[in-house]
Motif scaffolding. Structure first.
Motif, PDB file in Angstrom:
ATOM      1  N   MET A 186     -21.125 -45.626  -6.628  1.00  0.00           N
ATOM      2  CA  MET A 186     -20.928 -45.582  -8.809  1.00  0.00           C
ATOM      3  C   MET A 186     -21.333 -45.841  -9.481  1.00  0.00           C
ATOM      4  N   PHE A 187     -22.536 -45.392  -9.546  1.00  0.00           N
ATOM      5  CA  PHE A 187     -23.717 -44.701 -10.571  1.00  0.00           C
ATOM      6  C   PHE A 187     -24.280 -43.202  -9.933  1.00  0.00           C
ATOM      7  N   ARG A 188     -23.542 -42.516 -10.578  1.00  0.00           N
ATOM      8  CA  ARG A 188     -23.474 -40.940 -10.420  1.00  0.00           C
ATOM      9  C   ARG A 188     -24.225 -40.186 -10.958  1.00  0.00           C
ATOM     10  N   LYS A 189     -25.618 -39.722  -9.904  1.00  0.00           N
ATOM     11  CA  LYS A 189     -26.456 -38.690 -10.313  1.00  0.00           C
ATOM     12  C   LYS A 189     -25.506 -37.752 -11.371  1.00  0.00           C
ATOM     13  N   SER A 190     -24.462 -37.334 -11.481  1.00  0.00           N
ATOM     14  CA  SER A 190     -23.740 -36.122 -12.428  1.00  0.00           C
ATOM     15  C   SER A 190     -23.893 -36.568 -13.634  1.00  0.00           C
ATOM     16  N   ILE A 191     -23.324 -37.358 -13.385  1.00  0.00           N
ATOM     17  CA  ILE A 191     -23.636 -38.055 -14.679  1.00  0.00           C
ATOM     18  C   ILE A 191     -24.296 -38.519 -15.657  1.00  0.00           C
ATOM     19  N   ARG A 192     -25.339 -38.930 -14.570  1.00  0.00           N
ATOM     20  CA  ARG A 192     -26.879 -39.412 -15.485  1.00  0.00           C
ATOM     21  C   ARG A 192     -27.655 -38.230 -16.107  1.00  0.00           C
ATOM     22  N   GLN A 193     -27.225 -37.332 -15.301  1.00  0.00           N
ATOM     23  CA  GLN A 193     -28.355 -35.469 -16.017  1.00  0.00           C
ATOM     24  C   GLN A 193     -26.843 -34.808 -17.560  1.00  0.00           C
ATOM     25  N   LEU A 194     -26.046 -35.079 -17.178  1.00  0.00           N
ATOM     26  CA  LEU A 194     -25.279 -34.745 -18.327  1.00  0.00           C
ATOM     27  C   LEU A 194     -25.903 -34.695 -19.884  1.00  0.00           C
TER      28      LEU A 194
END
Length: 297
Positions: free
Chosen positions: A289-297
């Motif tokens: 749900m809480f994806r690292k790939s999005i947090r790193q954008l």
């Protein structure tokens, strides 16, 4: 009589609206193009208007297409400027060539053609599609704004329950809000973050070409599908369109160059179809749900 007409080629591995070798040709050059087309090798696929063959654009914004048909036959399609489609079948390529000659001489008779009863959407089989994919800004902004009414409705229901419902119902609804609201807000935040990151990206990608052109909003660069080393796909790829907007595709090439874009630019399922099944795809963060790939954008 037209001296030259624009003609183009469509092979069986091309998408609808994908053509190559488009140029003005004389009647003799067009007939030679038809003669040299690998008809036998191109059979065994779609025998509709989107099938492989040669398309000719007439001066009246009409089209003629010589294409494959069943049992080693050929189909000659004619599309008039109003979108009406006609087709004619023959086992003799010379007869199809005569139809082409008549088209060049503006003497094509439709008396032996069969007219299609429904005529919606046939033009897309004959005209070029751009195949540039980018974020639909109006759609995505509308999608994000549509979340606001749902939040207001939820808050309004909570206020109504606090006045008219028993305490236990209010506690249950409050607990549900406490559990679901963070997920709702995080989903909205993820969509907004991916949109802000990718809103100026564009990607050119077709099934029948080895070339990939990617523009990250600053400048464009060309790559080759044959140089793809692997693809990392962060998020679910094969679900409904509404849930893959934030799926991120990272394409890694043999020279270590990479490009990244989300499902907002190009749907993951369509992307997989276009690059070919032989490419190594790593599916990551499928159920996170809480994806690292999005947090790193």
């Amino acid at each position: 009589m037209a001296n030259n007409l624009t003609s183009k080629i469509q092979y069986k591995n091309y998408e609808k609206g994908e053509f190559s070798d488009e140029q003005d040709r004389s009647l003799e050059e067009t007939l030679e193009l038809i003669k040299s087309f690998p008809w036998d090798a191109q059979r065994g696929v779609d025998v509709q208007a989107s099938g492989p063959g040669i398309v000719i654009n007439g001066p009246a914004d009409d089209y003629l297409k010589v294409s494959v048909y069943f049992n080693e036959k050929y189909t000659v399609y004619y599309l008039d400027r109003s979108g009406h489609l006609y087709e004619f079948h023959t086992s003799d390529l010379d007869i199809a060539d005569q139809k082409v000659a008549d088209f060049f001489h503006d003497q094509l008779s439709l008396s032996d053609f069969e007219k299609h009863f429904f005529n919606a959407g046939y033009r897309s089989h004959f005209v070029n599609k751009t195949f540039w994919y980018k974020v639909n800004k109006f759609r995505e902004i509308s999608r994000m704004l549509s979340l606001i009414p749902f939040l207001l409705i939820w808050v309004s229901m909570l206020m109504v329950f606090s006045i008219n419902w028993p305490v236990w119902s209010l506690l249950f609804f409050s607990l549900l809000t406490f559990l679901l609201l963070p997920l709702f807000l995080y989903s909205a935040f993820s969509i907004f973050k991916v949109y802000r990151w990718s809103k100026n990206m564009s990607l050119w990608l077709v099934q029948g070409s080895d070339v990939i052109i990617f523009d990250n909003g600053v400048g464009s660069q060309s790559y080759l599908k044959s140089d793809i080393c692997k693809v990392n796909m962060y998020g679910p790829p094969v679900v409904s369109r509404g849930t893959v907007l934030t799926t991120i595709m990272e394409v890694i090439f043999t020279d270590s160059n990479t490009i990244k874009f989300p499902g907002m630019v190009l749907d993951p399922v369509l992307f997989i179809t276009k690059i070919g099944k032989q490419v190594n795809i790593n599916y990551l963060e499928q159920k996170t749900m809480f994806r690292k790939s999005i947090r790193q954008l």
